[in-house]
Design an enzyme around this catalytic site. Structure first.
Site, PDB file in Angstrom:
ATOM      1  N   ARG A 259      29.952  11.181 -74.755  1.00 15.69           N
ATOM      2  CA  ARG A 259      28.998  12.280 -74.864  1.00 15.69           C
ATOM      3  C   ARG A 259      28.779  12.840 -73.468  1.00 15.69           C
ATOM      4  O   ARG A 259      28.403  12.109 -72.563  1.00 15.69           O
ATOM      5  CB  ARG A 259      27.725  11.735 -75.509  1.00 15.69           C
ATOM      6  CG  ARG A 259      26.419  12.260 -75.005  1.00 15.69           C
ATOM      7  CD  ARG A 259      25.268  11.841 -75.914  1.00 15.69           C
ATOM      8  NE  ARG A 259      24.867  10.440 -75.772  1.00 15.69           N
ATOM      9  CZ  ARG A 259      24.139   9.967 -74.774  1.00 15.69           C
ATOM     10  NH1 ARG A 259      23.747  10.740 -73.802  1.00 15.69           N
ATOM     11  NH2 ARG A 259      23.807   8.685 -74.742  1.00 15.69           N
ATOM     12  N   HIS A 263      21.430  12.321 -74.479  1.00 12.55           N
ATOM     13  CA  HIS A 263      21.333  12.010 -75.914  1.00 12.55           C
ATOM     14  C   HIS A 263      20.769  13.198 -76.690  1.00 12.55           C
ATOM     15  O   HIS A 263      21.306  13.598 -77.720  1.00 12.55           O
ATOM     16  CB  HIS A 263      20.448  10.775 -76.076  1.00 12.55           C
ATOM     17  CG  HIS A 263      19.989  10.499 -77.463  1.00 12.55           C
ATOM     18  ND1 HIS A 263      20.865  10.218 -78.492  1.00 12.55           N
ATOM     19  CD2 HIS A 263      18.737  10.452 -78.006  1.00 12.55           C
ATOM     20  CE1 HIS A 263      20.170  10.024 -79.602  1.00 12.55           C
ATOM     21  NE2 HIS A 263      18.887  10.156 -79.340  1.00 12.55           N
ATOM     22  N   TYR A 272      20.644   6.331 -66.638  1.00 11.21           N
ATOM     23  CA  TYR A 272      21.482   5.224 -67.111  1.00 11.21           C
ATOM     24  C   TYR A 272      22.995   5.440 -66.984  1.00 11.21           C
ATOM     25  O   TYR A 272      23.766   4.547 -67.275  1.00 11.21           O
ATOM     26  CB  TYR A 272      21.119   4.843 -68.554  1.00 11.21           C
ATOM     27  CG  TYR A 272      21.181   5.998 -69.545  1.00 11.21           C
ATOM     28  CD1 TYR A 272      22.387   6.358 -70.150  1.00 11.21           C
ATOM     29  CD2 TYR A 272      20.029   6.728 -69.878  1.00 11.21           C
ATOM     30  CE1 TYR A 272      22.440   7.407 -71.056  1.00 11.21           C
ATOM     31  CE2 TYR A 272      20.079   7.775 -70.780  1.00 11.21           C
ATOM     32  CZ  TYR A 272      21.280   8.116 -71.368  1.00 11.21           C
ATOM     33  OH  TYR A 272      21.339   9.144 -72.261  1.00 11.21           O
TER      34      TYR A 272
END
Lengths: 342, 327
Positions: A259, A263, A272
């Site tokens: 991705r 998110h 992260y």
């Protein structure tokens, strides 16, 4: 476990689609869907930053996994259960660009839910796209149940269900796959494995390398595929669908992808993921890769590419405009369809 | 008219519905060759085969999730949760999926599904074969919850539930399975969902009950009748959607209400009934709305002395009726 890694030369690429039974027209249509999904996705983020779309969940980077798999379906015959990142699946199965924007903007004429659900929870009975919730993995046993009914009724439909790598940790993943294995149901379990469940990396999700390994426990094949190679994804999905349709039972596909963006519009992935890692994956952009392959094979020309990009950009613009002009639902509609209304 | 037990009426409803409509399939643990731990599906496997009476893996969320999928693709599944106490594993599927599918798709998908579950205490079932679960599901818009306890009502409401377009939690009080007998007419009939019934007419006070407590309340009403207290007993039969009309009509007639359920008192369905009556019939009340329920402890301890201490019985209901009648 079977591994499909696609690194083919131009000449092989040319022969490859023929071997898969795909025409030049098919390839260009797949490319178009990938471009359109990306163009819409980019505009969703703009709308979000302009305060016009309250929430965006992005599929950028997943286009090959989504288009390659959905293109192998018998559209309108096979049941499709998406998860919340599957804009390109929906577009490939037949949801229009305008409908994508109606879902994004939660408008009254959004065919998926008339503005009730979060964006990208696609649903449309005429195309057998089944409504899904935001709960993770709950749609997996539904897929087994739909496939059970298909088997009992003797219909040719296969069911495909999409989910992320995080979903494979849930009990419903196990319960759904186990049931399908026991009854050898016509269902394909398709994992868009992008290595993260929001921020939690695969290494903290499971103690094995590949989601596909889990299929062994359910008595059916698990296949690892390069999820950024649209034709490799098409190939393994087609095989799985054919096997399911001919009574051979389920398959678990583990499509490795990435991705590109956070998110959702509420997430900050810098917490992260290193920028280096993200940039490294962007070099493997599935759209750019397919473009290069098609150019090398002489199927696409720069002129054709420009034309396709212009066309899909215009379609996305039209969808944005149409979506913004569309009315909100009547407030009183919030009370409807709790129960059957005849 | 033939006299049948609750379990016989239940089995008859399943048999007739499966015969009437080939879309009706059963899913659950031990429901096939075994015929179910309470024998609710006895003979159905032999009559309809393994494709329509499906023994599932031991996984409640999977049972309900698969049944939802089957409903989506045109079947009329009846899923059995072996004991209501184990339904919580399927909570996500029931609350987030079955109950919301119609709403979230703006009415374009539906979920015609029945989830049968034996519930209730009084059978030395211990902590995990005794629970009352109705209040959890009564809170969920999109579900229907029924709890019939006479053979006639069980048969008619199960048929209605199977024919309903929406998900129905069908609660079967396990103590009534063989204890309660009653007349069941031959042939097809339904008892509509959402209709309570006055099971005993009276004028002094109203007892509202469901489940095993309905039978205990009727017993209690007979006892106090000898003392000159004339009790009306309303059997809810359906918990969601609630038959407000029947409840309020009875309250307006008698002016006093005792609500009896074997669930814990706090957060139990009695609170909802009390709220409704207070809001809509306050002026008609001649006394406080009383609730008789099991104390707020996990139900039920296995030891018989402990269970008897907690469990309601006709005597406890008699005492509550006397107290309210004297108000």
């Amino acid at each position: 476990m079977i591994s499909k890694q696609g690194t083919l030369t131009a000449k092989q690429e040319e022969g490859r689609h023929v071997a898969l039974g795909l025409s030049v027209k098919d390839l260009l249509e797949m490319y178009d869907k990938m471009l359109l999904a990306r163009a819409l996705d980019e505009r969703m983020w703009l709308l979000n930053r302009q305060g016009k779309a309250n929430f965006v969940v992005s599929g950028q980077g997943h286009e090959a996994a989504q288009v390659g798999s959905a293109y192998a379906l018998k559209r309108g015959v096979d049941f499709v259960l998406t998860y919340y990142r599957d804009h390109a699946v929906a577009l490939t199965v037949g949801i229009s660009a305008r409908d994508v924007m109606l879902s994004t903007l939660a408008k009254a004429n959004d065919p998926s839910s008339a503005g009730r659900q979060f964006p990208a929870h696609y649903s449309f009975p005429p195309l057998r796209i089944v409504s899904v919730s935001s709960a993770v993995a709950t749609q997996i046993p539904h897929a087994s149940g739909i496939a059970l009914a298909s088997k009992l009724k003797g219909e040719e439909a296969v069911t495909i269900v999409y989910f992320g790598d995080g979903a494979t940790s849930k009990g419903d993943f196990h319960e759904g796959l186990n049931f399908a294995g026991v009854h050898k149901l016509p269902v394909v379990f398709f994992c868009e494995n992008n290595l993260y469940a929001i921020s939690v990396p695969l290494s903290k999700q499971m103690a094995i390398q590949d989601v596909a390994e889990r299929a062994k426990a359910y008595g059916f094949p698990g296949v690892v595929v390069d999820g950024n190679d649209v034709l490799a994804v098409y190939e393994v999905t087609k095989e799985a669908l054919d096997r399911a349709r001919s009574g051979g039972g389920p398959t678990l596909i583990d499509a490795k992808t990435y991705r590109f963006l956070p998110h959702t519009s509420e997430d900050d992935d810098r917490r992260y993921r290193s920028r280096e890692e993200v940039e490294e994956w962007k070099k493997r952009d599935p759209i750019e890769r397919f473009r290069r392959d098609l150019l090398q094979a002489g199927i696409l020309t720069e002129a054709l590419d420009q034309e396709a990009r212009k066309r899909t950009a215009a379609e996305a613009e039209d969808a944005v405009e149409f979506g913004q002009k569309s009315p909100d639902p009547d407030p009183k509609d919030a009370l409807r369809y709790v129960y059957f209304e005849g | 008219m033939p006299i049948k037990t609750v379990i016989e009426a239940l089995r008859e409803a399943l048999f007739e519905e499966m015969q009437r409509d080939e879309r009706v399939v059963l899913l659950g643990e031990d429901i096939g060759l075994h015929g179910g731990v309470f024998r609710a599906t006895e003979g159905l496997f032999q009559a309809f085969g393994e494709h329509r009476v499906i023994d599932t893996p031991l996984a409640e969320s999977g049972i309900v999730g698969v049944a939802i999928g089957a409903a989506i693709n045109g079947l009329r599944p009846v899923a059995e949760i072996q004991f209501a106490d184990y339904i919580y594993s399927a909570m996500d599927q029931i609350v987030n999926e079955a109950a919301k599918l119609r709403y979230r798709s703006n009415g374009t998908w539906g979920c015609p599904l029945v989830i049968r579950a034996p519930w209730g205490a009084g059978v030395h079932g211990g902590l995990y074969h005794s629970q009352s679960i109705e209040a959890f599901f009564a809170h969920v818009a999109g579900l229907k919850v029924v709890a019939p306890v006479t053979p006639y009502d069980v048969k008619g409401l199960l048929k209605a539930s199977i024919r309903d377009e929406d998900p129905v939690i069908f609660l079967e009080h396990k103590k009534t399975y063989r204890l309660i007998k009653g007349e069941v007419p031959e042939g097809d009939y339904i008892v509509p969902i959402g209709k309570a019934e006055v099971k005993r007419e009276g004028s002094d006070l109203t007892v509202i009950a469901y489940g095993l407590m309905l039978h205990y309340s009727l017993e209690a009403a007979e006892k106090v009748a000898k003392e000159g207290i004339d009790v009306e007993v309303v059997d809810l039969r359906t918990i969601l959607p609630l038959d407000k009309k029947t409840i309020l009509a009875s309250v307006r007639k008698t002016g006093k209400v005792l609500i009896v359920h074997e669930d814990n008192k706090t957060g139990g369905f009695g609170g909802e009934l009390a709220g409704l009556i207070t809001e809509e019939a306050f002026e008609d009340l001649d006394g406080p709305i009383m609730r008789l329920a099991v104390p707020d402890v996990p139900m039920m301890p296995f030891n018989a002395v402990l269970e008897d201490f907690l469990m309601l019985n006709p005597e406890k209901i008699v005492a509550a009726i006397r107290q309210l009648a004297a108000y």
